[in-house]
Enzyme design. Structure first.
Site, PDB file in Angstrom:
ATOM      1  N   ARG A 118       0.858  -1.185   0.000  1.00 10.49           N
ATOM      2  CA  ARG A 118       0.000   0.000   0.000  1.00 10.49           C
ATOM      3  C   ARG A 118       0.902   1.245   0.000  1.00 10.49           C
ATOM      4  O   ARG A 118       0.742   2.170   0.798  1.00 10.49           O
ATOM      5  CB  ARG A 118      -0.955  -0.004   1.192  1.00 10.49           C
ATOM      6  CG  ARG A 118      -0.332  -0.214   2.558  1.00 10.49           C
ATOM      7  CD  ARG A 118      -1.377  -0.032   3.670  1.00 10.49           C
ATOM      8  NE  ARG A 118      -0.814  -0.228   4.985  1.00 10.49           N
ATOM      9  CZ  ARG A 118      -0.847  -1.380   5.670  1.00 10.49           C
ATOM     10  NH1 ARG A 118      -1.422  -2.444   5.121  1.00 10.49           N
ATOM     11  NH2 ARG A 118      -0.318  -1.460   6.875  1.00 10.49           N
ATOM     12  N   ASN A 148       4.534   5.031 -16.887  1.00 10.29           N
ATOM     13  CA  ASN A 148       3.233   4.930 -16.243  1.00 10.29           C
ATOM     14  C   ASN A 148       2.959   6.214 -15.474  1.00 10.29           C
ATOM     15  O   ASN A 148       3.766   6.615 -14.625  1.00 10.29           O
ATOM     16  CB  ASN A 148       3.265   3.712 -15.302  1.00 10.29           C
ATOM     17  CG  ASN A 148       1.921   3.359 -14.733  1.00 10.29           C
ATOM     18  OD1 ASN A 148       1.292   4.158 -14.070  1.00 10.29           O
ATOM     19  ND2 ASN A 148       1.496   2.128 -14.952  1.00 10.29           N
ATOM     20  N   ASN A 179      -2.460   4.901 -15.279  1.00 16.15           N
ATOM     21  CA  ASN A 179      -2.800   4.022 -14.168  1.00 16.15           C
ATOM     22  C   ASN A 179      -4.142   4.468 -13.590  1.00 16.15           C
ATOM     23  O   ASN A 179      -4.232   5.498 -12.921  1.00 16.15           O
ATOM     24  CB  ASN A 179      -1.704   4.088 -13.103  1.00 16.15           C
ATOM     25  CG  ASN A 179      -1.936   3.113 -11.975  1.00 16.15           C
ATOM     26  OD1 ASN A 179      -2.968   2.457 -11.890  1.00 16.15           O
ATOM     27  ND2 ASN A 179      -0.956   3.015 -11.090  1.00 16.15           N
ATOM     28  N   SER A 182      -4.801   1.546  -9.422  1.00 16.34           N
ATOM     29  CA  SER A 182      -4.125   1.288  -8.158  1.00 16.34           C
ATOM     30  C   SER A 182      -5.144   1.303  -7.030  1.00 16.34           C
ATOM     31  O   SER A 182      -5.959   2.232  -6.940  1.00 16.34           O
ATOM     32  CB  SER A 182      -3.048   2.346  -7.885  1.00 16.34           C
ATOM     33  OG  SER A 182      -2.575   2.220  -6.556  1.00 16.34           O
ATOM     34  N   ASN A 249      -3.642  -4.840 -12.668  1.00 14.84           N
ATOM     35  CA  ASN A 249      -3.002  -4.315 -11.468  1.00 14.84           C
ATOM     36  C   ASN A 249      -3.152  -5.321 -10.324  1.00 14.84           C
ATOM     37  O   ASN A 249      -3.626  -6.434 -10.519  1.00 14.84           O
ATOM     38  CB  ASN A 249      -3.635  -2.962 -11.099  1.00 14.84           C
ATOM     39  CG  ASN A 249      -2.631  -1.985 -10.505  1.00 14.84           C
ATOM     40  OD1 ASN A 249      -1.829  -2.354  -9.658  1.00 14.84           O
ATOM     41  ND2 ASN A 249      -2.680  -0.743 -10.952  1.00 14.84           N
ATOM     42  N   THR A 250      -2.759  -4.924  -9.126  1.00 14.35           N
ATOM     43  CA  THR A 250      -2.903  -5.783  -7.956  1.00 14.35           C
ATOM     44  C   THR A 250      -4.374  -5.914  -7.568  1.00 14.35           C
ATOM     45  O   THR A 250      -5.224  -5.126  -7.999  1.00 14.35           O
ATOM     46  CB  THR A 250      -2.106  -5.220  -6.774  1.00 14.35           C
ATOM     47  OG1 THR A 250      -2.549  -3.878  -6.516  1.00 14.35           O
ATOM     48  CG2 THR A 250      -0.619  -5.204  -7.078  1.00 14.35           C
ATOM     49  N   GLY A 300       1.271 -12.417 -11.285  1.00 13.25           N
ATOM     50  CA  GLY A 300       1.512 -13.819 -10.963  1.00 13.25           C
ATOM     51  C   GLY A 300       2.339 -14.589 -11.966  1.00 13.25           C
ATOM     52  O   GLY A 300       2.375 -15.821 -11.928  1.00 13.25           O
ATOM     53  N   TYR A 321       7.147  -8.669 -11.668  1.00 20.31           N
ATOM     54  CA  TYR A 321       7.778  -7.866 -10.624  1.00 20.31           C
ATOM     55  C   TYR A 321       7.924  -8.714  -9.362  1.00 20.31           C
ATOM     56  O   TYR A 321       9.029  -9.041  -8.936  1.00 20.31           O
ATOM     57  CB  TYR A 321       6.967  -6.592 -10.397  1.00 20.31           C
ATOM     58  CG  TYR A 321       7.365  -5.709  -9.233  1.00 20.31           C
ATOM     59  CD1 TYR A 321       8.457  -5.984  -8.426  1.00 20.31           C
ATOM     60  CD2 TYR A 321       6.634  -4.569  -8.937  1.00 20.31           C
ATOM     61  CE1 TYR A 321       8.806  -5.162  -7.359  1.00 20.31           C
ATOM     62  CE2 TYR A 321       6.969  -3.745  -7.878  1.00 20.31           C
ATOM     63  CZ  TYR A 321       8.047  -4.047  -7.080  1.00 20.31           C
ATOM     64  OH  TYR A 321       8.378  -3.237  -6.030  1.00 20.31           O
TER      65      TYR A 321
END
Length: 368
Positions: A118, A148, A179, A182, A249-250, A300, A321
């Site tokens: 975070r 980005n 982006n 996020s 994204n996550t 992943g 990443y």
């Protein structure tokens, strides 16, 4: 140990226990600083021709890229390509510097091979980022660089912040990414709603078109989308004539097998738990856009088989990443080798032919 596929000494298995004695953010900063100083072996080798492709008028020697978030300030550009990436995406960068969220804000989950972060887009701001990119390009570097861009957390006019980044960086980027996904900037994911996204993309495309170089413009979307949201995004992105999407994204989801104390940590989850949902939303976006839009698959990916599955699902390029945290730089060369083996095994003569193969009734090579 010597990496058999690149004949380079792989010190990461020896260094990883030391890195893991550091908290996750300190280890991240140490990795960035080491790369910025050139304290890395040169893992590059001639790429297998099977992995090369042309996209957006650029030549990608291989399809494996570094995802945004690792180098938010463009500090590593003189040396990061030595790791063997076919392209690198720097950022997110915001117009003004911002410190991000309070610490601790990054957590490793070794058993799940995952990370929760975070950060809150901590970065040094556009001026520092731009100075580094300008110097890197002035030195004659022509590697493929994506940038980005995001709005500041306290932005009064978010679209204007995107325009600021696009306008300033267009001349130095091989592609630009907005982006909009996020989970660590309040309200940012709301930009994926149809009305907001339609207006934002119209503004951003106009700003991009007004630049001298007019680089490809992409959006990065979340994996946490309803079917209706996914369909809306696909329709709006196609109508706006964007050049691609990054998927994804996550995630804010917390799988059942996560330890309870990590389930309570706010932030985006990346790594192995994201593999299946990120692949599924990529597959969905390829169908919704009828394969008309280049997609970059991320989330992943930790092996050549993962990269191949994402390509067959519809990705032209892939990024990673989190897997580097656990496997180190030798992973990139292994992915090159194993991805090429997968392509040859299934009878593909070039990577581009494998893109979206799972969606075709009679794929060229291998069963869908």
């Amino acid at each position: 140990m010597i990496c058999e596929r690149c004949a380079v000494f792989d010190s990461y298995p020896l260094l990883r226990p030391l890195f893991f004695t550091l908290d996750a953010e300190t280890a991240h900063r140490a990795a960035v600083k080491a790369l910025a100083l050139g304290l890395t072996a040169d893992w590059r080798k001639p790429a297998d021709p099977l992995l090369a492709q042309d996209l957006w008028g650029k030549r990608f020697a291989n399809p494996v890229g570094l995802a945004a978030g690792f180098d938010k300030n463009a500090e590593t550009l003189p040396h990061v390509f030595k790791l063997g990436f076919g392209f690198v995406e720097a950022g997110s960068v915001t117009p003004k510097p911002q410190i991000g969220n309070p610490k601790p804000r990054v957590f490793r989950l070794p058993e799940q091979r995952a990370v929760i972060n975070r950060y809150g887009m901590n970065n040094e701001g556009l001026d520092a980022f731009l100075a580094r990119v300008k110097a890197w390009r002035a030195a004659g570097n022509r590697d493929v660089l994506g940038i980005n861009v995001s709005p500041n957390k306290d932005a009064v006019d978010g679209p204007r912040d995107y325009v600021t980044g696009i306008t300033a960086l267009a001349s130095y980027a091989d592609y630009l990414v907005m982006n909009i996904s996020s989970p660590n900037t309040p309200g940012l994911r709301g930009l994926q709603n149809r009305a907001e996204l339609t207006q934002l993309l119209a503004t951003a495309v106009a700003a991009r078109d007004a630049t001298a170089t007019s680089p490809p413009l992409l959006v990065k979307i979340a994996p946490d989308l309803t079917d209706e949201m996914a369909a809306d995004i696909a329709e709006v992105v196609l109508a706006a004539k964007l050049d691609g999407m990054i998927v994804s994204n996550t995630t804010v989801a917390r799988p059942a097998d996560l330890p309870e104390h990590f389930k309570r940590e706010a932030g985006g989850l990346s790594g192995l738990p994201l593999r299946a949902p990120a692949t599924e939303v990529l597959r969905k976006m390829y169908r919704l856009t009828d394969g008309k839009l280049p997609l970059i698959g991320v989330g992943g990916i930790a092996s050549g088989a993962d990269a191949y599955a994402r390509i067959r699902a519809g990705a032209s390029l892939v990024q990673l990443y989190t897997a580097l945290v656990y496997d180190g730089p030798a992973l990139i060369t292994r992915i090159h080798h194993d991805l090429a083996a997968c392509l040859r095994r299934d009878g593909f003569t070039c990577l581009a032919d494998a893109v979206g193969a799972d969606h075709r009734a009679t794929p060229a090579g291998g069963a869908a």
